[in-house]
Scaffold this active site. Structure first.
Site, short mmCIF file in Angstrom:
data_model
loop_
_atom_site.label_atom_id
_atom_site.label_comp_id
_atom_site.label_asym_id
_atom_site.label_seq_id
_atom_site.Cartn_x
_atom_site.Cartn_y
_atom_site.Cartn_z
N ASP A 1 -58.43 -30.44 -67.10
CA ASP A 1 -57.86 -31.11 -68.27
C ASP A 1 -58.56 -30.65 -69.55
OD1 ASP A 1 -60.28 -32.29 -67.83
OD2 ASP A 1 -59.60 -34.34 -68.08
N GLU A 2 -59.11 -29.46 -69.52
CA GLU A 2 -59.82 -28.91 -70.68
C GLU A 2 -59.15 -27.63 -71.13
OE1 GLU A 2 -64.43 -28.90 -71.76
OE2 GLU A 2 -63.94 -27.38 -70.27
#
Length: 309
Positions: free
Chosen positions: A246-247
């Site tokens: 999720d980066e």
């Protein structure tokens, strides 16, 4: 990209050297009394020397030099076809044409490869038509069509493989490996020109809760929605990549820290899901790792502040 260019140069060197050696052998032991020995000596020397030169400078040759090498090879093939003394000698050049066509299709962009193949077919056909023996039309046409068809298939396949290798399959943005390679080039360019260059690390807040509450399908849909909105706001030179689950990471050429924050505010307006960002601007002597470490430190400083607020 540098390793691919070097590989292309080495392979082109092999094609030149093998073709040159074969011409030298044919010149030393001609199969017919009227064989074009002088032409074979010249072509053999050019091919062999060219192959050695390409191999020696493989790591330093720019792409334009490789394009020029393919064009020169097409001219040499045309000269050989023109001076052939038998129709079989002309038609037997087919494998060389196919090898060059496949080389161009594999290593060059598809549009450029098509230009090379058309030029290769045109030059070799001109040489075949200028040759004294009558070249069987059907056999020559079969060879030319084979070059065009095989190169087109190889070019499309190579493009698909490059796209798949450089793209995150879920979001469609650059994957980590492709993003880092392009970011390294941007960093080197900024160091050379002195223009500002900023990086941003974007970490989604409470993304795990979305997966736990609504399932991974909802999480995947959220990632696609976010990156789709971000991508529509990107400028031509900006590069967005998925760095982890999720980066995400942004490379912003010609952008200082102030400009980066203004741009990130625009991205924030594309979706109501919250995320935290860390920003760092490249400094003299920076590597990609050092500048990303500063962006990462800035990111987690903001996260700690938000938890204690």
């Amino acid at each position: 990209m540098h390793s691919e260019r070097r590989t292309a140069a080495v392979l082109l060197a092999v094609l030149y050297a093998v073709s040159g050696v074969l011409c030298l052998v044919a010149a030393a032991w001609p199969m017919r009394p009227d064989s074009p020995v002088e032409v074979l000596w010249v072509l053999g020397t050019v091919g062999t020397v060219g192959g050695v030169a390409l191999r020696m400078f493989a790591g330093r040759l720019p792409w334009w030099a490789l394009h020029a090498g393919v064009v020169l090879a097409g001219l040499l093939i045309a000269v050989l076809a023109w001076n052939a003394v038998t129709a079989v000698g002309v038609v037997s050049l087919g494998p060389v044409l196919i090898s060059l066509g496949l080389f161009a299709a594999h290593f060059f962009p598809l549009a450029a490869a098509r230009v090379h193949v058309v030029l290769l077919a045109g030059l070799s056909t001109a040489g075949a038509l200028a040759a004294e023996p009558d070249v069987p039309f059907l056999q020559w046409l079969t060879g030319v069509v084979s070059v065009v068809a095989l190169a087109e298939v190889q070019g499309r396949l190579a493009r698909s493989l490059r796209t798949a290798a450089a793209t995150d399959p879920l979001t469609g943005v650059a994957n980590r490996r492709a993003w880092e390679a392009e970011a390294e080039r941007n960093l080197a360019r900024a160091a050379r020109t002195g223009e500002p260059l900023s990086f941003a690390l974007l970490d989604l807040d409470r993304f795990k809760e979305v997966n736990d509450r609504d399932g991974h399908g909802a999480g995947d849909a959220l990632l696609r929605d976010l990156t789709s909105g971000w991508s529509r706001r990107l400028r031509r030179a900006d590069l967005l990549g998925r760095y982890g689950g999720d980066e995400f990471v942004l490379c912003l050429p010609a952008t200082d820290a102030h400009g980066a924050w203004e741009f990130l505010e625009q991205l924030e307006a594309t979706h109501d899901f919250a995320w935290t960002v860390g920003v760092a601007t490249a400094r003299e002597g920076d590597t990609l790792r050092t500048v990303l470490d500063r962006a990462d430190a800035d990111l987690y400083l903001k996260k700690r502040r938000s938890r204690t607020a």
